[in-house]
Structures are given as structure tokens and as C-alpha cells.
Design a protein around this motif. Structure first.
Motif, PDB file in Angstrom:
ATOM      1  N   LEU A  61     -32.328  62.291  89.272  1.00  0.00           N
ATOM      2  CA  LEU A  61     -33.589  62.166  90.002  1.00  0.00           C
ATOM      3  C   LEU A  61     -34.222  60.797  89.778  1.00  0.00           C
ATOM      4  CD1 LEU A  61     -35.073  65.695  89.227  1.00  0.00           C
ATOM      5  CD2 LEU A  61     -34.197  64.916  91.429  1.00  0.00           C
ATOM      6  N   LYS A  62     -34.177  60.325  88.530  1.00  0.00           N
ATOM      7  CA  LYS A  62     -34.764  59.019  88.234  1.00  0.00           C
ATOM      8  C   LYS A  62     -33.986  57.907  88.916  1.00  0.00           C
ATOM      9  CE  LYS A  62     -37.010  59.982  83.807  1.00  0.00           C
ATOM     10  NZ  LYS A  62     -37.033  59.682  82.343  1.00  0.00           N
ATOM     11  N   GLY A  63     -32.658  58.027  88.916  1.00  0.00           N
ATOM     12  CA  GLY A  63     -31.848  56.992  89.532  1.00  0.00           C
ATOM     13  C   GLY A  63     -32.091  56.857  91.023  1.00  0.00           C
ATOM     14  N   GLN A  64     -32.470  57.943  91.673  1.00  0.00           N
ATOM     15  CA  GLN A  64     -32.754  57.915  93.107  1.00  0.00           C
ATOM     16  C   GLN A  64     -34.224  57.645  93.405  1.00  0.00           C
ATOM     17  OE1 GLN A  64     -31.262  61.761  94.305  1.00  0.00           O
ATOM     18  NE2 GLN A  64     -29.135  61.066  94.354  1.00  0.00           N
ATOM     19  N   GLN A  65     -35.043  57.521  92.359  1.00  0.00           N
ATOM     20  CA  GLN A  65     -36.479  57.275  92.488  1.00  0.00           C
ATOM     21  C   GLN A  65     -37.142  58.301  93.405  1.00  0.00           C
ATOM     22  OE1 GLN A  65     -38.396  53.554  92.119  1.00  0.00           O
ATOM     23  NE2 GLN A  65     -36.490  52.372  92.238  1.00  0.00           N
ATOM     24  N   SER A  66     -36.833  59.570  93.186  1.00  0.00           N
ATOM     25  CA  SER A  66     -37.474  60.640  93.946  1.00  0.00           C
ATOM     26  C   SER A  66     -38.855  60.913  93.368  1.00  0.00           C
ATOM     27  CB  SER A  66     -36.619  61.916  93.891  1.00  0.00           C
ATOM     28  OG  SER A  66     -35.378  61.713  94.511  1.00  0.00           O
ATOM     29  N   PHE A  67     -39.852  61.018  94.239  1.00  0.00           N
ATOM     30  CA  PHE A  67     -41.223  61.270  93.800  1.00  0.00           C
ATOM     31  C   PHE A  67     -41.525  62.760  93.701  1.00  0.00           C
ATOM     32  CE2 PHE A  67     -43.250  57.011  95.319  1.00  0.00           C
ATOM     33  CZ  PHE A  67     -42.523  56.349  94.351  1.00  0.00           C
ATOM     34  N   ASP A  68     -41.080  63.542  94.701  1.00  0.00           N
ATOM     35  CA  ASP A  68     -41.379  64.967  94.689  1.00  0.00           C
ATOM     36  C   ASP A  68     -40.252  65.729  95.378  1.00  0.00           C
ATOM     37  OD1 ASP A  68     -41.986  65.149  97.586  1.00  0.00           O
ATOM     38  OD2 ASP A  68     -43.739  63.958  97.070  1.00  0.00           O
ATOM     39  N   MET A  69     -40.391  67.064  95.458  1.00  0.00           N
ATOM     40  CA  MET A  69     -39.316  67.918  95.965  1.00  0.00           C
ATOM     41  C   MET A  69     -38.928  67.597  97.401  1.00  0.00           C
ATOM     42  SD  MET A  69     -37.770  70.092  94.008  1.00  0.00           S
ATOM     43  CE  MET A  69     -37.028  70.992  95.360  1.00  0.00           C
ATOM     44  N   SER A  70     -39.815  67.013  98.163  1.00  0.00           N
ATOM     45  CA  SER A  70     -39.533  66.776  99.580  1.00  0.00           C
ATOM     46  C   SER A  70     -38.728  65.509  99.829  1.00  0.00           C
ATOM     47  CB  SER A  70     -40.850  66.695 100.373  1.00  0.00           C
ATOM     48  OG  SER A  70     -41.627  65.594  99.942  1.00  0.00           O
ATOM     49  N   GLU A  71     -38.446  64.733  98.791  1.00  0.00           N
ATOM     50  CA  GLU A  71     -37.814  63.430  98.980  1.00  0.00           C
ATOM     51  C   GLU A  71     -36.337  63.442  98.585  1.00  0.00           C
ATOM     52  OE1 GLU A  71     -41.501  60.323  98.714  1.00  0.00           O
ATOM     53  OE2 GLU A  71     -39.999  60.288  97.138  1.00  0.00           O
ATOM     54  N   ALA A  72     -35.492  63.843  99.492  1.00  0.00           N
ATOM     55  CA  ALA A  72     -34.037  63.702  99.378  1.00  0.00           C
ATOM     56  C   ALA A  72     -33.438  64.430  98.179  1.00  0.00           C
ATOM     57  CB  ALA A  72     -33.643  62.220  99.321  1.00  0.00           C
ATOM     58  N   VAL A  73     -34.179  65.340  97.551  1.00  0.00           N
ATOM     59  CA  VAL A  73     -33.609  66.114  96.449  1.00  0.00           C
ATOM     60  C   VAL A  73     -32.442  66.965  96.944  1.00  0.00           C
ATOM     61  CG1 VAL A  73     -34.087  67.981  94.822  1.00  0.00           C
ATOM     62  CG2 VAL A  73     -35.725  66.120  95.087  1.00  0.00           C
ATOM     63  N   ALA A  74     -32.551  67.458  98.186  1.00  0.00           N
ATOM     64  CA  ALA A  74     -31.536  68.359  98.735  1.00  0.00           C
ATOM     65  C   ALA A  74     -30.161  67.709  98.805  1.00  0.00           C
ATOM     66  CB  ALA A  74     -31.954  68.833 100.131  1.00  0.00           C
ATOM     67  N   THR A 102     -40.051  62.122 112.527  1.00  0.00           N
ATOM     68  CA  THR A 102     -39.251  60.959 112.186  1.00  0.00           C
ATOM     69  C   THR A 102     -39.224  60.735 110.677  1.00  0.00           C
ATOM     70  OG1 THR A 102     -41.121  59.428 112.355  1.00  0.00           O
ATOM     71  CG2 THR A 102     -39.845  59.857 114.369  1.00  0.00           C
ATOM     72  N   GLU A 103     -38.164  60.096 110.215  1.00  0.00           N
ATOM     73  CA  GLU A 103     -38.096  59.636 108.838  1.00  0.00           C
ATOM     74  C   GLU A 103     -38.466  58.163 108.785  1.00  0.00           C
ATOM     75  OE1 GLU A 103     -34.665  60.500 106.530  1.00  0.00           O
ATOM     76  OE2 GLU A 103     -34.532  62.578 107.230  1.00  0.00           O
ATOM     77  N   ALA A 104     -38.715  57.693 107.593  1.00  0.00           N
ATOM     78  CA  ALA A 104     -39.165  56.317 107.418  1.00  0.00           C
ATOM     79  C   ALA A 104     -38.085  55.322 107.829  1.00  0.00           C
ATOM     80  CB  ALA A 104     -39.556  56.086 105.959  1.00  0.00           C
ATOM     81  N   PRO A 105     -38.471  54.189 108.391  1.00  0.00           N
ATOM     82  CA  PRO A 105     -37.512  53.114 108.606  1.00  0.00           C
ATOM     83  C   PRO A 105     -37.080  52.529 107.262  1.00  0.00           C
ATOM     84  CG  PRO A 105     -39.736  52.356 109.069  1.00  0.00           C
ATOM     85  CD  PRO A 105     -39.830  53.842 108.830  1.00  0.00           C
TER      86      PRO A 105
END
Length: 799
Positions: free
Chosen positions: A158-171, A785-788
């Protein structure tokens, strides 16, 4: 088509061969021994995550949070036992393993706990793989031996991907899991053809619109349990669930702070403080705090958050402890629902930064509070008692934004309604784990009681049509309500009074018993279990009462110390409401899961592969009664759906500094019974037929650039079926591909990180055709949409 029959003629032969091999090798197996021990630092602190292996073999493990390790199923003989960690010189002991005995081997590393943490920061020991489930999953069986596919997302990943919360690419880190469109305040994850329930520390905290997405600052790991798991819950969807495990005190004094900045005016700071409050180490603490300001690539959207998560643990003795935990999350965001975009012409009709939000609309505020009390007592070396209680309270004051209509020329009628909500939940769990032997058979026993009481109520009753004096044109948008004024909501009455009948609740009690029988020195394991659940569910004005006994049968066989096969049958049920024309009682949906799989550890346990094949059948689904009166108030209980698929998960350390996560899932979900024959064979909404993801990291181990790391990975979804469409139509969504990458640098206590998401700057979105007139015809489209292309830079310091 994939069909699974655990005991069919086709699969019986391999199982008979397996049993023959186990019987024929029972003499050798019966003569095996084991080694166990403890690894500590020079200042008597436990050394966690240290590798332990038998030189010249593929047998190995890592130390747990208490510095303990155990390796069993070792042939008698003399070995060199090696303790290793990247950045440290290995230590060895010569040991003699005897049949039916456990050899003891303890190590003291030449470093202090502080020095060990510096080494871990500089090194790159496997960050992607876990060997044991968390204690909150109740099972003490290693993941390699568990007859079920359970995947763990570690804190390092999770830290390596810099995920902030459950909605950010954890899946992306687990096969077949996809994040569906969301309202912004909670995360919806689908797996095996349905929404999976969110758990926190072993408690089912799911509500229809919740819970608030967990911030990763206080998360230790996330466990995805695929398929039903009666040892946790039976009254839920058989697709499975995910369990968020929060950080607890480790007894090691260490502190870390991180500052992150990035695209869209993102600023975030976190602190993780861990240690002891008394000289004897009995009173331990953990404190995680986070503050975040974050805008969006869409105008007038933002999500500002903070969280605080203190934990205290008191060790009465080496056998008994009490842990108290509190978590508070706060989020202020733009009007809920503003992430959606609508058009009558089709997807991608508008630029990525277009929004239906407005600067004049009031924000939505959310307070999420939870408290846990955990008591653990080791009765003796074989039995442990655990009791846990939790209370959740979620308060939301805000509004939702939606669209009533949109014309071909772009004229849109936006609407807003109140969305004040409250969720109150109380949970209690008592369970016992133990091991006994009857002759040559080992029994791993699990038994317990569960109680849950959840209530969600909301005020959706205040409704306003915006843009009454002038249409809002999506091609020439003009924002602000200067002419008509900003709508205001009446909050003078208590929420419960304003909510009226908008209430959903469930109260349940359950008892669960499981016996895992181990044969031939535990190389063949048979799981027999049952869970009796009694539940009372209220959905708005309808009350349902259900009780059901759910069986569970599992079989797991170790072909070697690092390879296993398993088969599983488990059940779950979902309460549902409706009225039958004959006055009969509506039955709950029953879900049956059949599953077989293969698991193998490689490279001294640093690397794992898991393959599973499954079939989930849901029976008793309600469909409209075609023979009822024109009001269509009656239902028939005839519906059935079938979901089947294949999943592959690969994760771990391939070589020093090289870590890999890759997964793939094939999913097929369709209607198999329905009163309307034309619907049979249609796809069930909410999945992608093919999903594959990767994440690769490499850190230089030597030379002048030692500590420099590279990372990258993709998400790829093919043949997507929108979750909002109920008629099985594909929805016209294109395939999805996203490429991310990053750099990192670790120098002793300092860490730097750069992550760039959507490297290809693709227009990424998910959505569905939409029926604005509610007349059965699809006359528009909605999408998110997702972020650019965007970046995040982090600076961390450990001390």
C-alpha cells in the motif's frame, strides 16, 4: 463454461491417487520432526519479519510480530539453520532434528531494535506476501494450508503505491476485484459477480451506503476472503468480503512521519507513533494521525480529511492482554454524487474536467467513529480465548446531487436532495481456538458466538429542482444560482423524525463450531463446520426474520512442505423482502460455493502462487409475478444466478530487491432461472470478464545508488458489465487499461517517493446507459471519469 463437482467421477481419480500417495508415504511422514525458536535484538526486543531457512532446502519461514518462528514436517537429520535479513550478515546454527520432537533454536541479532529498523528501511525484504491470517479472522491455520483463497494486501504494498484510502486502486492487488462507481463517501468493491462486504477487525460494518472509506494511515493490512466464510459470517453475499486490519502496538519504540504533495492541490501529512509507556513494556501504545487537503481534476470538487487513531494495549502477563482502540475519521467533500457526468449523446461526450457540481452548493460533512475493546487470554499452550466488542457511529450532514433530464442539445435539469444520515452499530464476539489430539489425528478447534445490531437511517425527503429559471447546458455551462437562490434544507427536527420510514436495520446472533482434522502428521486436513444464524432484518417498512444452519466442508492436502491442494463447499444466505401471491413466506437467497485450488510457496517461502476455480449458485432470488394484478406488488421466488471463474494470484520476493505482484481472473455470471425465459443467459451486472493487474518493484542493493527503487504496474479489464444495469446488457463500455509507475529512494531513516498515475494520460471511465424517464427505455448515459496523468511526491522520516 466451467463446472465444478467436488466428488464427481472426473475428479475422484486425482483424489484417490492423492490419498494413495499419502498412505504409501505415511511411514516417512510419521517420522518427521520440527524446529521452533525466537529471534531478538541485542536490547531484548522481538525481531519481526526476519527470514529463517534450512540451508540447502526450500524450507523456510519468517518471524512473527513477537519474533517467534516454527518450521514443521522436517525429515530427521542434521541441518544448518540460517537467520537472514537483507542488509545484515546471516547467522547460522547447526541443529539436529529428531522424529516426533521439536528442536529449539534461538537467535540474538547483533543489532539493536533501532538499528534493525534502519536496516529494514534500507533493505527490501518481501513486502508483498503474508503467511498467516490476522487474528481477527479467528483462524490460526497458515494461509498455505487453509482450504480457501485468502489474499492479503500488506502495508508495504500500500505504501509503495501511495494509496490514500480504500477507493484508490486498492482493488488492483487481488484477482477479480473491481472498484465500481461510487458516491465519494464510501467504497464499493465487487468480486465474483457481486458487491463484497467490508469488515473491520473482523466485524461486518457494511451498510447500504457505508462505511466511510478507511484511510490507509491507520491500516496494517487488508485481507480479501473469496467466497463465503462461515467462520466469520453467514448472512451475507457468498462472493466474499474484505477485512481491514488496523495498526496495533508492537512493543517496539519507533516513530515515522510522512509528508505528501501532488496534483490537484494535494497536501497530506501522517504520523505513526509506536512504543511503550512503561519501563516494563506492559503498557504499549500506537497513535496514527493524518491530515489532508485534496481538490479534484473537476472544478468545485474536493475531499478534505483528517483522522486520529489511538490504541492502548496492556499486557497483564505473557498470556493475557487487553487492547482498547478508537478511530475518528472526518471528511468534508463537495456535494455527494458530483462525480457523475450525464449526456444524451454517449460516453466521453464531455471533457474529463466537466462537472455538474456548483460552488454555491453546501459541502457534505461526515464523522466516522469506532471503538474496539479486545481481550485475549492464552489458557495454555494449546488453547486461547478471545472476546471483542465494538461500537460504530457514523454521522453525515449533506446533500446529494443528481440529474432529472438531459436533452440532445445539452440542456440539463439538475436536482439536489438532503442526505443527512446516521449509522449505529454494535458488535460482540467471543471465540476459542484450540488444538487437541485423538490418537494420530490432530484437531484444530474453533468455536464462538457472534452478535450484531446495525441501524442506518437517512433523510432523503427534501428535494429541490435546480436551474429552474434557466437551463444548465452541459456544452456551455454557467455555474451559480444568483437568480434562483441556493436551496436550503430544514434541519430543525431530529434526524430520526425527518427520516420517517427510511430506515434499514439488521440484528443477528450466531453460533459457530469448526473442527479441522489433521491426518498423517497434518498433511491431510478435513474441515467440518456449521454455523447457525438467526437474523431480523428491516428494509424500510418490511421486516424479515430468518434462521438458517450453514454447513462448511473443506479438504486440504500438503503434497510437500510448500505445496497444497484444497477443495471447499460453503454456504451463505441473504435476507430479502417481498410479497407472494399465495401468502407464503419469502425465503432468503441461499448461496452455495464450490471451489478447488492449488497453493505453492517458492524461494524459502518468500514467494507464493495461488490458483482457484469456483462456482457460486444463488437460489430463491425474487422476480416479478407475471400473473399478479397490474400494480405488480407480488413476486415469485424462482430466480437463480450462477457465477463461475478462474483466479490466479502471484506475490512475493523473486530476488533480493525484486518484488512482484501479478493476478488474473476470468469471471462469468449469468441468469440461469427466471419467469421470463428471454432473460435466461443474460449477464449479471457488475463485473469484468477478464481482469489482470501487475505491480513490480526493484531496489538497487549495492553501489553508489544503493536504495534507489523503481516501480510500475498496470490494470487491465476486458468486457466490462456495468453494475447499475440490471438487464444484462454490456453497456457499451470499452476495455480499460491504466499504467502507473514510480521512483523511490531510501537513505537510512529518510525515504523519498514519486508516483505517477495514468502514465499514458488515457480518458478512463466507468458508467452505464440510463433511463431518465423511468419508462424502461434507455435514453441517456452516465459515467465517472478518472484523473488524467497525475503525480504524488512523498518525504518520510523514521526515528
Amino acid at each position: 463454461m466451467i463446472h465444478i463437482f467436488l466428488f464427481s467421477r472426473r475428479t475422484a481419480k486425482p483424489f484417490l491417487v492423492l490419498l494413495f500417495l499419502l498412505f504409501s508415504g505415511s511411514k516417512t511422514i510419521a517420522q518427521q520432526g520440527a524446529v521452533a525458536g525466537h529471534v531478538a535484538t541485542t536490547d531484548s526486543q522481538a525481531a519481526m519479519g526476519v527470514g529463517v531457512a534450512l540451508r540447502g532446502t526450500t524450507v523456510g519461514t519468517t518471524t512473527d510480530a513477537q519474533g517467534n518462528f516454527a518450521i514443521d514436517k522436517i525429515r530427521p537429520g542434521t541441518y544448518q539453520l540460517v537467520v537472514y535479513l537483507v542488509g545484515l550478515e546471516p547467522q547460522e546454527q547447526r541443529i539436529a532434528v529428531e522424529a516426533h520432537k521439536t528442536t529449539r533454536a534461538d537467535f540474538v541479532l547483533r543489532e539493536s531494535a533501532t538499528r534493525l529498523q534502519e536496516v529494514v528501511v534500507q533493505g527490501t525484504r518481501s513486502q508483498f506476501k503474508a503467511d498467516l491470517p490476522s487474528a481477527t479472522l479467528r483462524s490460526s491455520t497458515p494461509l498455505l494450508e487453509t482450504p480457501q483463497n485468502i489474499q492479503v494486501i500488506t502495508e508495504g504494498l500500500l505504501k509503495g503505491q501511495q494509496s490514500f484510502d480504500m477507493s484508490e486502486a486498492v482493488a488492483r492487488n487481488v484477482s477479480g476485484v473491481t472498484a465500481q462507481e461510487h458516491w465519494g463517501n464510501y467504497t464499493r468493491l465487487n468480486m465474483r459477480g457481486a458487491r463484497i462486504a467490508p469488515f473491520r477487525n473482523g466485524m461486518n460494518v457494511e451498510s447500504t451506503w457505508g462505511p466511510l472509506s478507511e484511510d490507509m494511515s491507520f491500516v496494517e493490512r487488508i485481507e480479501f476472503v473469496k467466497g463465503p466464510a462461515g467462520f466469520m459470517l453467514a448472512n451475507g453475499d457468498p462472493a466474499g468480503f474484505y477485512n481491514v486490519v488496523t495498526k496495533k502496538p508492537t512493543g517496539v519504540n519507533r516513530k515515522a512521519v510522512t509528508f505528501t504533495f501532488g496534483s490537484f492541490n494535494t497536501y497530506r501529512a501522517t504520523a505513526d507513533l509506536d512504543g511503550t509507556l512503561t519501563t516494563d513494556g506492559k503498557l504499549q501504545y500506537r497513535l496514527n494521525v493524518m491530515g489532508q487537503l485534496k481538490d479534484s481534476w473537476r472544478d468545485y470538487e474536493y475531499n478534505n480529511r483528517y483522522s486520529i487513531a489511538p490504541v492502548l494495549k496492556y499486557k497483564f502477563s505473557d498470556r493475557t492482554s487487553l487492547t482498547a482502540e478508537y478511530t475518528h475519521q472526518y471528511s468534508r467533500m463537495s456535494a455527494i454524487g458530483s462525480a457523475y457526468v450525464f449526456s444524451a449523446r454517449g460516453y466521453k461526450d464531455l471533457p474529463r474536467n466537466f462537472t455538474i457540481a456548483d460552488p454555491d452548493l453546501e459541502p457534505s460533512d461526515m464523522h466516522d467513529n469506532s471503538a474496539f475493546l479486545l481481550f485475549e487470554h492464552q489458557l495454555n499452550s494449546d488453547w486461547k480465548l478471545t472476546a471483542q466488542a465494538a461500537y460504530f457511529r457514523y454521522n453525515q450532514v449533506g446533500s446529494s446531487l443528481w440529474v432529472k433530464s438531459v436533452d440532445e442539445n445539452g440542456d440539463m435539469q439538475r436536482t439536489t436532495s438532503s442526505w443527512d444520515a446516521q449509522n449505529n452499530s454494535k458488535f460482540g464476539q467471543v471465540y476459542i481456538n484450540g488444538t487437541v489430539k485423538t490418537g494420530t489425528i490432530t484437531h484444530r478447534i474453533l468455536g464462538g458466538l457472534d452478535y450484531g445490531d446495525k441501524e442506518y437511517l437517512a433523510d432523503w425527503n427534501q428535494y429541490f429542482e435546480l436551474d429552474q429559471n434557466r437551463p444548465f447546458n452541459i456544452y456551455k455551462p454557467v455555474y451559480g444560482f444568483a437568480e434562483s437562490g441556493v436551496p436550503t434544507f430544514d434541519r430543525s427536527k431530529p434526524l430520526r423524525e425527518r427520516a420517517g420510514g427510511n430506515m434499514l436495520s439488521q440484528r443477528y446472533g450466531a453460533v459457530y463450531v469448526q473442527d479441522e482434522l489433521g491426518f498423517f502428521e497434518n498433511n491431510l486436513r478435513l474441515t467440518l463446520a456449521g454455523r447457525y444464524t438467526k437474523a431480523r432484518t428491516q428494509q424500510y417498512a418490511t421486516v424479515m426474520e430468518n434462521e438458517k444452519l450453514s454447513p462448511r466442508v473443506g479438504l486440504s492436502a500438503s503434497l510437500s512442505s510448500n505445496t497444497s491442494l484444497y477443495a471447499l463447499y460453503d454456504q451463505a444466505f441473504i435476507p430479502q423482502n417481498g410479497v407472494l401471491a399465495d401468502g407464503g413466506k419469502v425465503k432468503p437467497i441461499t448461496g452455495n460455493n464450490l471451489e478447488v485450488g492449488f497453493k505453492r510457496d517458492w524461494l524459502h517461502g518468500r514467494f507464493n502462487t495461488t490458483v482457484s476455480v469456483y462456482q457460486i449458485t444463488k437460489n430463491n432470488q425474487l422476480v416479478s409475478d407475471p400473473n399478479s394484478d397490474p400494480s405488480q406488488n407480488f413476486s415469485l421466488q424462482l430466480g437463480q444466478t450462477k457465477t463461475q471463474g478462474v483466479e490466479l494470484d502471484v506475490r512475493g520476493e523473486l530476488a533480493k530487491g525484486l518484488n512482484l505482484m501479478v493476478n488474473y481472473a476470468y469471471t462469468d455470471s449469468e441468469i440461469t432461472k427466471d419467469t421470463d425465459a428471454s432473460r435466461i443467459g443474460l449477464k449479471v451486472s457488475g463485473y469484468a470478464e477478464h481482469v489482470t493487474n501487475t505491480w513490480l518493484t526493484y531496489t538497487l542493493q549495492k553501489g553508489p545508488l544503493q536504495g534507489l527503487g523503481f516501480s510500475g504496474g498496470y490494470q487491465w479489464q476486458l468486457n466490462r458489465f456495468p453494475w447499475f444495469v440490471a438487464d444484462g446488457t454490456p453497456g457499451g463500455l470499452p476495455d480499460y487499461f491504466r499504467l502507473d509507475g514510480g521512483l523511490s529512494y531510501q537513505l537510512k531513516k529518510i525515504s523519498l517517493g514519486l508516483t505517477i498515475n495514468n502514465l499514458l494520460d488515457d480518458y478512463l471511465y466507468a458508467g452505464s446507459p440510463y433511463d431518465f424517464d423511468y419508462n424502461g427505455s434507455l435514453d441517456g448515459y452516465y459515467w465517472q471519469t478518472e484523473a488524467p496523468r497525475n503525480y504524488r511526491v512523498s518525504i518520510g522520516y523514521k526515528f
